[in-house]
Design a protein around this motif. Sequence first.
Motif, PDB file in Angstrom:
ATOM      1  N   THR A  42       0.843  -1.190   0.000  1.00  0.00           N
ATOM      2  CA  THR A  42       0.000   0.000   0.000  1.00  0.00           C
ATOM      3  C   THR A  42       0.881   1.243   0.000  1.00  0.00           C
ATOM      4  N   ILE A  43       0.296   2.376  -0.368  1.00  0.00           N
ATOM      5  CA  ILE A  43       1.046   3.624  -0.409  1.00  0.00           C
ATOM      6  C   ILE A  43       0.287   4.706   0.357  1.00  0.00           C
ATOM      7  N   ASN A  44       1.020   5.718   0.790  1.00  0.00           N
ATOM      8  CA  ASN A  44       0.414   6.848   1.493  1.00  0.00           C
ATOM      9  C   ASN A  44       0.229   8.061   0.589  1.00  0.00           C
ATOM     10  N   GLN A  45       0.874   8.061  -0.588  1.00  0.00           N
ATOM     11  CA  GLN A  45       0.751   9.177  -1.509  1.00  0.00           C
ATOM     12  C   GLN A  45      -0.575   9.104  -2.258  1.00  0.00           C
ATOM     13  N   PRO A  46      -1.059  10.240  -2.734  1.00  0.00           N
ATOM     14  CA  PRO A  46      -2.274  10.217  -3.572  1.00  0.00           C
ATOM     15  C   PRO A  46      -2.012   9.431  -4.857  1.00  0.00           C
ATOM     16  N   PRO A  47      -2.886   8.513  -5.231  1.00  0.00           N
ATOM     17  CA  PRO A  47      -2.694   7.744  -6.460  1.00  0.00           C
ATOM     18  C   PRO A  47      -3.215   8.477  -7.685  1.00  0.00           C
ATOM     19  N   VAL A  48      -2.719   8.089  -8.849  1.00  0.00           N
ATOM     20  CA  VAL A  48      -3.231   8.645 -10.098  1.00  0.00           C
ATOM     21  C   VAL A  48      -4.696   8.250 -10.283  1.00  0.00           C
ATOM     22  N   LEU A  49      -4.991   6.971 -10.043  1.00  0.00           N
ATOM     23  CA  LEU A  49      -6.366   6.459 -10.166  1.00  0.00           C
ATOM     24  C   LEU A  49      -6.966   6.358  -8.772  1.00  0.00           C
ATOM     25  N   ASN A  50      -7.949   7.213  -8.494  1.00  0.00           N
ATOM     26  CA  ASN A  50      -8.502   7.224  -7.143  1.00  0.00           C
ATOM     27  C   ASN A  50      -9.923   6.680  -7.101  1.00  0.00           C
ATOM     28  N   HIS A  51     -10.414   6.525  -5.885  1.00  0.00           N
ATOM     29  CA  HIS A  51     -11.740   5.958  -5.659  1.00  0.00           C
ATOM     30  C   HIS A  51     -12.812   7.041  -5.734  1.00  0.00           C
ATOM     31  N   LYS A  52     -12.974   7.620  -6.916  1.00  0.00           N
ATOM     32  CA  LYS A  52     -14.082   8.532  -7.137  1.00  0.00           C
ATOM     33  C   LYS A  52     -15.333   7.700  -7.461  1.00  0.00           C
ATOM     34  N   ARG A  53     -16.486   8.330  -7.408  1.00  0.00           N
ATOM     35  CA  ARG A  53     -17.725   7.632  -7.771  1.00  0.00           C
ATOM     36  C   ARG A  53     -17.576   7.090  -9.190  1.00  0.00           C
ATOM     37  N   GLY A  54     -17.892   5.815  -9.374  1.00  0.00           N
ATOM     38  CA  GLY A  54     -17.769   5.178 -10.677  1.00  0.00           C
ATOM     39  C   GLY A  54     -16.444   4.499 -10.908  1.00  0.00           C
ATOM     40  N   ALA A  55     -15.522   4.596  -9.960  1.00  0.00           N
ATOM     41  CA  ALA A  55     -14.253   3.893 -10.096  1.00  0.00           C
ATOM     42  C   ALA A  55     -14.489   2.386 -10.090  1.00  0.00           C
ATOM     43  N   VAL A  56     -13.645   1.662 -10.834  1.00  0.00           N
ATOM     44  CA  VAL A  56     -13.697   0.206 -10.859  1.00  0.00           C
ATOM     45  C   VAL A  56     -12.363  -0.286 -10.316  1.00  0.00           C
ATOM     46  N   ALA A  57     -12.404  -1.140  -9.313  1.00  0.00           N
ATOM     47  CA  ALA A  57     -11.180  -1.554  -8.623  1.00  0.00           C
ATOM     48  C   ALA A  57     -11.238  -3.034  -8.283  1.00  0.00           C
ATOM     49  N   MET A  58     -10.073  -3.587  -7.964  1.00  0.00           N
ATOM     50  CA  MET A  58      -9.974  -5.002  -7.612  1.00  0.00           C
ATOM     51  C   MET A  58     -10.177  -5.219  -6.121  1.00  0.00           C
ATOM     52  N   ALA A  59     -11.027  -6.179  -5.798  1.00  0.00           N
ATOM     53  CA  ALA A  59     -11.181  -6.616  -4.415  1.00  0.00           C
ATOM     54  C   ALA A  59     -10.058  -7.581  -4.085  1.00  0.00           C
ATOM     55  N   ARG A  60      -9.675  -7.630  -2.825  1.00  0.00           N
ATOM     56  CA  ARG A  60      -8.594  -8.514  -2.386  1.00  0.00           C
ATOM     57  C   ARG A  60      -8.764  -8.815  -0.906  1.00  0.00           C
ATOM     58  N   SER A  61      -7.962  -9.750  -0.414  1.00  0.00           N
ATOM     59  CA  SER A  61      -7.943 -10.044   1.012  1.00  0.00           C
ATOM     60  C   SER A  61      -6.956  -9.112   1.695  1.00  0.00           C
ATOM     61  N   GLN A  62      -6.592  -9.415   2.947  1.00  0.00           N
ATOM     62  CA  GLN A  62      -5.616  -8.595   3.638  1.00  0.00           C
ATOM     63  C   GLN A  62      -4.224  -8.752   3.073  1.00  0.00           C
ATOM     64  N   PHE A  63      -3.997  -9.784   2.244  1.00  0.00           N
ATOM     65  CA  PHE A  63      -2.713  -9.964   1.576  1.00  0.00           C
ATOM     66  C   PHE A  63      -2.678  -9.066   0.339  1.00  0.00           C
ATOM     67  N   PRO A  64      -1.696  -8.205   0.197  1.00  0.00           N
ATOM     68  CA  PRO A  64      -1.694  -7.254  -0.925  1.00  0.00           C
ATOM     69  C   PRO A  64      -1.782  -7.921  -2.294  1.00  0.00           C
ATOM     70  N   ASP A  65      -1.127  -9.064  -2.468  1.00  0.00           N
ATOM     71  CA  ASP A  65      -1.053  -9.698  -3.783  1.00  0.00           C
ATOM     72  C   ASP A  65      -2.047 -10.852  -3.916  1.00  0.00           C
ATOM     73  N   SER A  66      -3.289 -10.610  -3.540  1.00  0.00           N
ATOM     74  CA  SER A  66      -4.289 -11.678  -3.533  1.00  0.00           C
ATOM     75  C   SER A  66      -5.464 -11.409  -4.459  1.00  0.00           C
ATOM     76  N   ALA A  67      -5.460 -10.289  -5.192  1.00  0.00           N
ATOM     77  CA  ALA A  67      -6.557 -10.028  -6.122  1.00  0.00           C
ATOM     78  C   ALA A  67      -6.535 -11.060  -7.246  1.00  0.00           C
ATOM     79  N   SER A  68      -7.698 -11.379  -7.776  1.00  0.00           N
ATOM     80  CA  SER A  68      -7.791 -12.374  -8.837  1.00  0.00           C
ATOM     81  C   SER A  68      -8.816 -11.922  -9.881  1.00  0.00           C
ATOM     82  N   SER A  69     -10.096 -12.199  -9.635  1.00  0.00           N
ATOM     83  CA  SER A  69     -11.137 -11.840 -10.600  1.00  0.00           C
ATOM     84  C   SER A  69     -12.215 -10.938 -10.013  1.00  0.00           C
ATOM     85  N   GLN A  70     -12.296 -10.860  -8.691  1.00  0.00           N
ATOM     86  CA  GLN A  70     -13.360 -10.068  -8.079  1.00  0.00           C
ATOM     87  C   GLN A  70     -13.046  -8.578  -8.166  1.00  0.00           C
ATOM     88  N   PHE A  71     -14.063  -7.813  -8.522  1.00  0.00           N
ATOM     89  CA  PHE A  71     -13.916  -6.368  -8.691  1.00  0.00           C
ATOM     90  C   PHE A  71     -15.109  -5.671  -8.058  1.00  0.00           C
TER      91      PHE A  71
END
Length: 244
Positions: A165-194
Amino acid sequence: MQIKLGHWFASIILMGALLLGGCTQLQDATEASQSPSATETSAPVIQANNPEMTNLPRLEGKATVVMVVKGSPITIEVDGTNAPITAGNFVDLVQRGVYDGLVFHRVVREPQPFVVQGGDPQGKDPNFRGQLGTGGFEDPATGKPRNIPLEIKPKGADTPVYSKTINQPPVLNHKRGAVAMARSQFPDSASSQFYFALTDLPFLDGSYAVFGNVTQGMDVVDKIQQGDRIESAKVTEGAENLKK
């Protein structure tokens, strides 16, 4: 009150996201608080310097995906310029037909708008009686789950940061309509869920990987109910930007 509620949601989500048998899900507050033992399980982790990253699909540029729910289209601009691996994974799964017929297993609108989440391959089976939100994509070529690294590009950076994870503002942020990957508490665990962000969710920035946004059809997203299915998902532009 809204600020306090936002911080409360963020703390619950980030501390309570679960991993259940390979799950890659963003938990809502109720499930997170009721499932303390789920964090005891483990999952394969892809490190940023792992050569396995080079075998993942990449999107070099942008693509457009049209997802149809209840007969209405949702147009998604997928940003491989700023999230090449995350975007490439999504476009590859769309082209494979993985999302066709899948159910939206989590819709959180109360006490305030939050997310609409789907993408668990187990949801394609209408007779499935297990816990949706616990599945991910298995590559038929290898017979193994495909997990992708957490990928977030800070503003002003030339390349994304991987596997943390990062503390800096990201280029792609969680604005309304954003599409992002769901994951567990492990950072590298995203797969197909969004998930679709139903409102601005700045407290998720830097912790979950946004890879696109809804450009048309947000009114359709706003009407999705738990149990609704993705009728189809197609790449309509930019398919040539996908590199496998």
